[in-house]
Design a protein around this motif. Structure first.
Motif, short mmCIF file in Angstrom:
data_model
loop_
_atom_site.label_atom_id
_atom_site.label_comp_id
_atom_site.label_asym_id
_atom_site.label_seq_id
_atom_site.Cartn_x
_atom_site.Cartn_y
_atom_site.Cartn_z
N ALA A 1 -47.34 -64.43 -16.05
CA ALA A 1 -47.22 -64.92 -14.67
C ALA A 1 -45.77 -65.24 -14.32
N VAL A 2 -45.08 -65.92 -15.25
CA VAL A 2 -43.71 -66.33 -14.91
C VAL A 2 -42.80 -65.11 -14.83
N GLY A 3 -43.12 -64.06 -15.59
CA GLY A 3 -42.33 -62.84 -15.47
C GLY A 3 -42.34 -62.34 -14.04
N ASP B 1 -47.79 -60.93 -6.04
CA ASP B 1 -48.11 -62.34 -5.77
C ASP B 1 -49.53 -62.66 -6.22
N GLN B 2 -50.47 -61.76 -5.88
CA GLN B 2 -51.86 -61.99 -6.30
C GLN B 2 -51.97 -62.06 -7.81
N SER B 3 -51.24 -61.19 -8.50
CA SER B 3 -51.38 -61.19 -9.96
C SER B 3 -50.83 -62.48 -10.55
N VAL B 4 -49.77 -63.03 -9.94
CA VAL B 4 -49.24 -64.32 -10.43
C VAL B 4 -50.34 -65.37 -10.38
N TRP B 5 -51.07 -65.44 -9.25
CA TRP B 5 -52.04 -66.53 -9.09
C TRP B 5 -53.29 -66.29 -9.92
N LEU C 1 -41.76 -71.41 -2.95
CA LEU C 1 -42.07 -72.70 -3.56
C LEU C 1 -43.19 -72.54 -4.59
N GLY C 2 -44.20 -71.73 -4.25
CA GLY C 2 -45.29 -71.47 -5.19
C GLY C 2 -44.76 -70.83 -6.47
#
Ligand code: HEM
Lengths: 273, 336
Positions: free
Chosen positions: A149-151, A177-181, A242-243
């Motif tokens: 996610a942080v990548g 963005d979706q994959s991060v969350w 920010l997210g």
């Protein structure tokens, strides 16, 4: 033994070289505008196998698993983070651009371990407990999901870097963005399970399920900040940056909790005397 | 309407932030009062309870409802567990039976009834603790008999506590040598039996002495002289073989020293002191919390609920794969 190096050292260096090759392949592909995920996957997979061999060699020699010293924790995470990341890289194309950041982070652990003493320790009797396995494995799933996610989040945050910008463009911001969350949601589930398994183990091993020792406190802080992050996203119309920044903060906290806190404090978590 | 305000999600975040600040403050800056953490937790519980009742989002998302209800239950069980809990320590010598007066209470919830301890019966048997070089402690095996009956032996230690009446007794690294003494007030008079514990062994190997006052008599310095000292640089086992050939030295205020082996007696002023036996003692952590399994169940249900929620909301759907067209204009990010 080759020229004064132990098998373990040779395997360690070989594993680091594979991760370095994966990193260089990912970067050169991005710079040239031609991704080469198959080569990256190949290097990563070989690296994971080599680290597994390094762990096995050490385990057989010392007769205890890589659970205690900073060296052992770094070694075991080079394997587990590598394995989880490789599987995600293979199955979720949306995490691939994030490898521009995630692989250097993995490589950082590889460089770090070369500066750490490999001297063995002794496993405390309380480590002879199945909950140790549950706790540690789920912790690894958490950190693996957070690394992936942080990548992607860092890539999105640093999009003013042209090579990152191009990588984002190819996958689409929305998808990334979706994959991060999704990954952070998985990380939250795993972190919660890790805390539960840890509490059950602590109750068996030390007669208390929770006592706010430094490691427990930091793990709770990481969990709460992750909860705050997920909440903030559904409660407020958070600006994207920010997210993603909060995701990065969660990763930094987790990294410090896993690799920093146990080795600067003499917490009862080690349970020796 | 009021309930809605109390359950507002806008309150949740500041309260979570306050809890975070309290935990960091307690840990880093040593805030002493537990109310710094308890107060935001209580407010969060209120906020959550109100939200569960009044927030329609929970009715639409079952997994989320399960997660938050389980989270609230976890808090309630944890609070009940604290109120009913007991933690303490007890040191028991081999051959000695547990009795409630031996328990040194460390924390006791206001709802914990100490008379419950009277239902506990066990006698300490043999003890073995393995050591690796440099005093690295390995496994502990402590044999315990229920009701002084050898046939009821159980072995506890490390990950396996002795459990009775909901209490758990965990072995600890704290253990040592003990002298069982019989004191007669005068020759032929009534005898009194007692056990003197020496400092923790092997931690304070060099300091095996205690001050002790003969009941109704003079203060004495007791020193254990051990012949069979283990070689701490190798692998060894602490057990009662350590006591073979050991002697107890009694030294009065006048400097006079008497050496006893088990079975010997010494005259100290008016009293006669007999060394009945040399033994090992073991320290246990006593733990009672009736909410333990309930907390575990609530926590597992919470994670299941969370998994369900994320599955329904995020993971079961394909990632949108639209290649969004973006332009990079002076470091800014523009959709076209
Ligand atoms: C204490 C009062 C709390 C209230 C009133 C509350 C309320 C809510 C509500 C209404 C949602 C649904 C948002 C939506 O999908 O539209 C939600 C989601 C969530 N809450 Fe809470 N919550 C509370 C505490 C917590 C705590 C302590 C945690 C864990 C640290 C937590 C973790 C979550 C998570 C992970 C989600 C899912 C977010 C997502 O779907 O991405 N909540 N909460």
């Amino acid at each position: 033994m080759v020229a004064g190096y132990t098998h373990e050292e040779l395997l360690l260096w070989a594993g680091i070289a594979c991760y370095a090759a994966a990193t260089v392949t990912q970067w050169s592909g991005a710079l040239a505008g031609r991704d080469n995920p198959r080569s990256v996957l190949l290097w990563l997979s070989i690296g994971v196998v080599v680290f597994a061999l390094a762990i096995a060699e050490r385990w057989l020699r010392l007769d205890y698993g890589p659970f205690l010293t900073l060296y052992e924790i770094l070694l075991s995470n080079l394997f587990s983070l590598g394995l989880i990341y490789t599987l995600l890289y293979r199955t979720v194309p949306a995490v691939r651009p994030g490898a521009l950041v995630a692989l250097p982070l993995l490589l950082f652990i590889g460089v770090w371990i070369t500066t750490v003493s490999p001297a063995p320790s002794q496993l405390p009797a309380t480590y002879d407990n199945p909950w140790l396995w549950v706790h540690v494995s789920i912790g690894k799933l958490f950190l693996g999901a957070a690394l992936a996610a942080v990548g992607v989040a860092a890539l999105l945050l640093l999009r003013s870097v042209p090579v990152f910008f191009r990588a984002i463009t190819r996958s689409g911001e929305e998808t990334l963005d979706q994959s991060v969350w999704r990954l952070m949601a998985a990380a939250f589930v795993f972190h919660s399970l890790m805390l539960i398994a840890g509490a059950v183990w602590a109750q068996d091993a030390w007669g208390r399920f929770w006592s706010w020792d430094p490691l427990e406190t930091w793990a709770f802080i990481t969990w709460l900040v992750l909860g705050i992050t997920l909440h903030a996203r559904v409660t407020y119309n958070l600006p994207h940056w920010l997210g993603w920044s909060m995701v990065s903060v969660v990763f930094v906290l987790a990294f410090l909790t896993f690799f920093g806190v146990p080795f600067v404090s003499h917490a009862p978590h080690k349970g020796i005397l | 309407m009021r309930l809605r305000a109390l359950g507002s999600l806008k309150l949740t975040l500041p309260l979570m932030a306050a809890l975070l600040a309290a935990v960091v403050g307690t840990y880093r800056f040593g805030l002493v009062s537990i109310w710094w953490t308890v107060a935001p937790t209580l407010l969060l519980a209120l906020n959550l309870a109100a939200a569960i009742i009044a927030n329609p989002r929970f009715r639409r998302q079952a997994g989320l409802l399960v997660f938050h209800v389980a989270l609230l239950s976890l808090l309630l069980f944890a609070a009940y567990g604290q109120l009913a809990s007991l933690t303490g320590r007890v040191e028991i010598a081999q051959g000695q039976a547990f009795s409630p007066e031996l328990v040194m209470v460390q924390s006791r919830g206001p709802w914990h009834d100490l008379s419950r301890l009277e239902g506990i019966h066990f006698t300490q048997g043999s003890l073995q603790v393995n050591y690796a070089p440099q005093l690295l402690r390995g496994g502990t095996r402590s044999t315990v008999y229920r009701d002084e009956d050898v046939a009821t032996a159980v072995v506890v230690g490390d990950n396996v506590p002795l459990t009775q009446q909901g209490y758990r007794f965990y072995t600890t690294p704290n253990k040592g040598l003990a002298a069982v003494l019989v004191v007669q007030q005068r020759v032929g008079g009534a005898a009194q039996l007692g056990t003197v514990h020496f400092p923790s062994y092997p931690l304070r190997d060099w300091d095996q002495q205690v001050s002790w006052t003969v009941p109704g008599g003079a203060p004495l310095q007791l020193t254990l002289e051990i012949d069979r000292r283990p070689d701490l640089s190798g692998h060894w086992t602490l057990d009662d073989s350590l006591l073979r050939g050991a002697r107890l030295a009694l030294q009065g205020a006048d400097g006079e020293r008497q050496l006893l082996v088990p079975g010997d007696t010494a005259k100290v002023g008016e009293q006669v002191v007999k060394l009945e036996a040399l033994r090992l003692w073991l320290g246990y952590e006593v733990f009672y919390n009736p909410a333990l399994s309930w907390m575990l169940a609530a926590a597992l249900v919470a994670v299941l609920g969370l998994g369900w929620h994320f599955w329904a909301k995020l993971w079961s759907k394909p990632l949108s794969t639209e290649p969004v067209q973006v332009k990079h204009r002076s470091g800014r990010w523009v959709h076209t």
